[in-house]
Design a protein around this motif. Structure first.
Motif, short mmCIF file in Angstrom:
data_model
loop_
_atom_site.label_atom_id
_atom_site.label_comp_id
_atom_site.label_asym_id
_atom_site.label_seq_id
_atom_site.Cartn_x
_atom_site.Cartn_y
_atom_site.Cartn_z
N GLN A 163 20.57 14.62 -13.14
CA GLN A 163 19.78 13.46 -13.56
C GLN A 163 19.04 13.78 -14.86
OE1 GLN A 163 17.18 12.43 -10.33
NE2 GLN A 163 18.85 12.02 -8.91
N ASN A 164 18.94 12.76 -15.71
CA ASN A 164 18.18 12.85 -16.96
C ASN A 164 18.66 14.01 -17.86
OD1 ASN A 164 16.42 10.71 -16.11
ND2 ASN A 164 15.31 12.20 -14.87
N LEU A 165 19.98 14.06 -18.08
CA LEU A 165 20.52 15.15 -18.89
C LEU A 165 20.16 15.01 -20.36
CD1 LEU A 165 24.07 15.91 -17.45
CD2 LEU A 165 21.96 17.22 -17.21
N PHE A 166 20.16 13.78 -20.88
CA PHE A 166 19.77 13.61 -22.28
C PHE A 166 19.28 12.19 -22.50
CE2 PHE A 166 24.29 12.39 -22.47
CZ PHE A 166 24.21 11.19 -23.15
N CYS A 167 18.55 12.02 -23.60
CA CYS A 167 18.04 10.70 -23.98
C CYS A 167 18.12 10.57 -25.49
CB CYS A 167 16.58 10.54 -23.50
SG CYS A 167 15.86 8.92 -23.87
N LEU A 168 18.87 9.58 -25.97
CA LEU A 168 19.00 9.32 -27.39
C LEU A 168 17.92 8.33 -27.82
CD1 LEU A 168 22.89 8.93 -27.66
CD2 LEU A 168 21.52 10.99 -28.01
N THR A 169 17.05 8.73 -28.72
CA THR A 169 15.94 7.88 -29.14
C THR A 169 15.39 8.39 -30.46
OG1 THR A 169 13.75 7.04 -28.50
CG2 THR A 169 14.28 9.29 -27.85
N ASN A 170 14.71 7.51 -31.20
CA ASN A 170 14.00 7.90 -32.42
C ASN A 170 12.54 8.24 -32.14
OD1 ASN A 170 16.18 7.60 -34.24
ND2 ASN A 170 15.87 5.39 -34.31
N TYR A 171 12.11 8.11 -30.89
CA TYR A 171 10.71 8.39 -30.55
C TYR A 171 10.43 9.87 -30.70
CZ TYR A 171 6.36 8.55 -27.91
OH TYR A 171 5.06 8.75 -27.54
N SER A 172 9.32 10.21 -31.35
CA SER A 172 9.00 11.60 -31.64
C SER A 172 8.35 12.32 -30.46
CB SER A 172 8.09 11.69 -32.86
OG SER A 172 6.81 11.13 -32.58
N GLY A 173 7.88 11.58 -29.46
CA GLY A 173 7.25 12.20 -28.30
C GLY A 173 8.28 12.73 -27.31
N TYR A 174 7.79 13.16 -26.15
CA TYR A 174 8.67 13.74 -25.15
C TYR A 174 9.61 12.71 -24.54
CZ TYR A 174 5.93 18.07 -25.17
OH TYR A 174 5.32 19.23 -25.54
N ASP A 175 9.08 11.52 -24.26
CA ASP A 175 9.89 10.54 -23.54
C ASP A 175 9.41 9.13 -23.91
OD1 ASP A 175 11.21 8.92 -21.62
OD2 ASP A 175 11.23 10.57 -20.18
N PRO A 176 10.33 8.25 -24.36
CA PRO A 176 9.91 6.89 -24.74
C PRO A 176 9.62 5.99 -23.55
CG PRO A 176 12.28 7.11 -24.95
CD PRO A 176 11.76 8.48 -24.62
N GLU A 177 10.10 6.37 -22.37
CA GLU A 177 9.88 5.56 -21.17
C GLU A 177 8.57 6.01 -20.53
OE1 GLU A 177 12.48 4.00 -17.29
OE2 GLU A 177 13.03 5.84 -18.33
N SER A 190 -3.23 -0.92 -16.49
CA SER A 190 -3.49 -2.30 -16.90
C SER A 190 -2.25 -2.93 -17.51
CB SER A 190 -4.64 -2.34 -17.91
OG SER A 190 -4.76 -3.64 -18.47
N PRO A 191 -1.90 -4.17 -17.14
CA PRO A 191 -0.76 -4.85 -17.77
C PRO A 191 -0.99 -5.14 -19.25
CG PRO A 191 -2.01 -6.38 -16.39
CD PRO A 191 -2.55 -5.02 -16.11
N LEU A 192 -2.24 -5.07 -19.70
CA LEU A 192 -2.54 -5.31 -21.12
C LEU A 192 -2.17 -4.12 -21.99
CD1 LEU A 192 -6.06 -7.00 -20.94
CD2 LEU A 192 -3.82 -8.08 -20.89
N MET A 193 -2.13 -2.93 -21.42
CA MET A 193 -1.97 -1.71 -22.22
C MET A 193 -0.67 -1.00 -21.83
SD MET A 193 -5.94 -0.39 -22.47
CE MET A 193 -6.35 -0.52 -20.73
N GLN A 194 0.43 -1.52 -22.32
CA GLN A 194 1.74 -1.00 -21.97
C GLN A 194 2.24 0.01 -22.99
OE1 GLN A 194 4.50 -4.15 -20.94
NE2 GLN A 194 2.86 -5.46 -20.23
N SER A 195 3.19 0.86 -22.55
CA SER A 195 3.85 1.84 -23.42
C SER A 195 2.83 2.71 -24.17
CB SER A 195 4.78 1.14 -24.41
OG SER A 195 5.83 0.50 -23.74
N PHE A 196 1.90 3.27 -23.42
CA PHE A 196 0.86 4.12 -23.99
C PHE A 196 1.13 5.57 -23.60
CE2 PHE A 196 -3.30 6.23 -23.46
CZ PHE A 196 -3.73 6.20 -24.77
N ASP A 197 1.18 6.46 -24.60
CA ASP A 197 1.52 7.86 -24.37
C ASP A 197 0.36 8.75 -24.78
OD1 ASP A 197 2.62 10.35 -24.09
OD2 ASP A 197 4.37 9.98 -25.36
N TRP A 198 -0.28 9.35 -23.79
CA TRP A 198 -1.35 10.31 -24.03
C TRP A 198 -1.07 11.54 -23.18
CZ3 TRP A 198 -4.43 12.74 -26.84
CH2 TRP A 198 -5.58 13.38 -26.41
N GLY A 199 -0.29 12.46 -23.74
CA GLY A 199 0.04 13.68 -23.02
C GLY A 199 0.90 13.44 -21.80
N ALA A 200 1.74 12.42 -21.83
CA ALA A 200 2.57 12.11 -20.66
C ALA A 200 3.58 13.23 -20.41
CB ALA A 200 3.30 10.78 -20.87
N TYR A 201 3.75 13.58 -19.14
CA TYR A 201 4.73 14.60 -18.78
C TYR A 201 6.12 13.99 -18.83
CZ TYR A 201 6.46 18.80 -16.49
OH TYR A 201 7.12 19.97 -16.21
#
Length: 349
Positions: free
Chosen positions: A303-317, A323-334
């Motif tokens: 599972q999760n062998l690779f992910c093609l993305t331009n996102y510079s962080g660890y994981d774009p998902e 909160s539903p108001l604050m989506q797709s927020f990355d602060w040290g996400a594992y």
């Protein structure tokens, strides 16, 4: 409200579902009058409409006695609209406050638009020497017509400082230039699964995709604050503006306003992920029936062998806020971990 249109033959099954879903009493933080002694209170005040189309395609691409190939594909197009907030309110600003020093509002909800909108300044490059006229006594004066960030920075503008877009046309950067700089809602998403059976060997893999959403990379924002001379910083700070390196992507070491949120840290979150791949072997019945086993299969799965993305962080998902108001927020996400599984399936007669 839903609509289902299906088409089916012996090798192809297409299903199209249209839907409109209204959700009321959304739990949001309502602003309170200052005389109450509190800034806000969580109440059921929001109303949201989700509408869109989901398409599913199941096909038998090839099939004979010893080989088969099937495909399952699905894609969803969803439009999200905020229908209402508390009475008399059309705009709601919110802070993630991921760090005690970052006090700026960084998400905004507007009635009539989607949830998950990010809020800040629009990055417009870096002031270069060519933006200035040099006086006979050596002073550098900003050329006419170029937006001035001096008042916002608290000091005279100079080469190497960050540029923001002038949203209201007054040629100065103020709070009036804060604007929507991203949206955490995807335009479409889905997945595709292919399954192959060759004699007694089976192989399947699932590709998951997401397109059109932005990610607010607060980890990157915090880790490029060169003014504080933090020991650990991201490699991009090496590209900062200097008199001998006229970068237009990264301001000088002191050429930015500390704790500002700007669109440099809002990144494309689109991705294509190999979610799962499984290889298995089913033993022939003539072998297993001798020991009273109706089915014996061994398999290996990853599972999760690779992910093609331009996102510079660890994981774009990623989504670090409830909160539903604050989506797709990355602060040290594992990041999502890779998993490798070996298994055996046994069915007895």
């Amino acid at each position: 409200v839903g609509l289902d249109l299906g088409f089916f033959d012996s090798r192809l099954n297409v299903t199209v579902d249209g839907f409109i879903k209204d959700t009321k009493d959304l739990l949001l933080e309502q602003d309170l009058a200052f005389v109450t002694g509190f800034e806000g209170q969580w109440q059921n005040i929001g109303k949201v409409r989700n509408q869109g189309v989901e398409i599913s395609i199941n096909s038998i691409n090839f099939q004979n006695r010893n080989f088969s190939w099937t495909t399952n594909f699905n894609i969803s197009f969803i439009k999200n609209t905020l229908e209402a907030l508390q009475d008399g309110t059309d705009v709601l600003l919110r802070r993630t406050e991921f760090n005690s020093n970052f006090k700026q509002y960084d998400y905004i909800a507007i009635v009539g638009q989607s949830l998950g909108m990010m809020y800040g300044y629009q990055f417009d490059g870096v002031y270069q020497t060519s933006d200035f006229n040099v006086t006979p006594d050596g002073q550098m004066i900003l050329k006419p017509g170029i937006t001035d960030i001096s008042d916002h920075m608290g000091e005279a503008v100079q080469p190497g400082m960050i540029k923001y877009k002038d949203m209201n046309g007054d040629r100065k950067i103020t709070d009036e230039d804060l604007t929507v700089i991203g949206n955490g809602m995807p335009k479409w998403y889905g997945g595709i699964t292919n399954t192959f059976n060759i004699y007694n060997v089976d192989l399947s893999f699932l590709l998951q995709f997401n397109y059109g959403n932005d990610v607010y990379n607060a980890t990157r924002l915090f880790s490029t604050q060169t003014q504080d001379e933090r020991t650990n910083q991201l490699a991009e700070v090496k590209d900062r503006w200097t008199p001998s390196h006229a970068s237009n992507k990264v301001p000088s070491a002191t050429g930015y306003k500390k704790y500002d949120i700007d669109s440099r840290y809002i990144e494309d979150g689109s991705f294509l992920r190999l979610k799962n791949i499984t290889l298995g072997y089913t033993f022939p019945d003539k072998w297993t029936n001798k020991v009273h086993i109706s089915r014996l299969r061994v398999y290996a799965s990853a599972q999760n062998l690779f992910c093609l993305t331009n996102y510079s962080g660890y994981d774009p998902e990623v989504n670090m806020k409830n909160s539903p108001l604050m989506q797709s927020f990355d602060w040290g996400a594992y990041p999502k971990s890779r998993a490798f599984i070996l298994g055996i399936e046994i069915n007895f007669n």
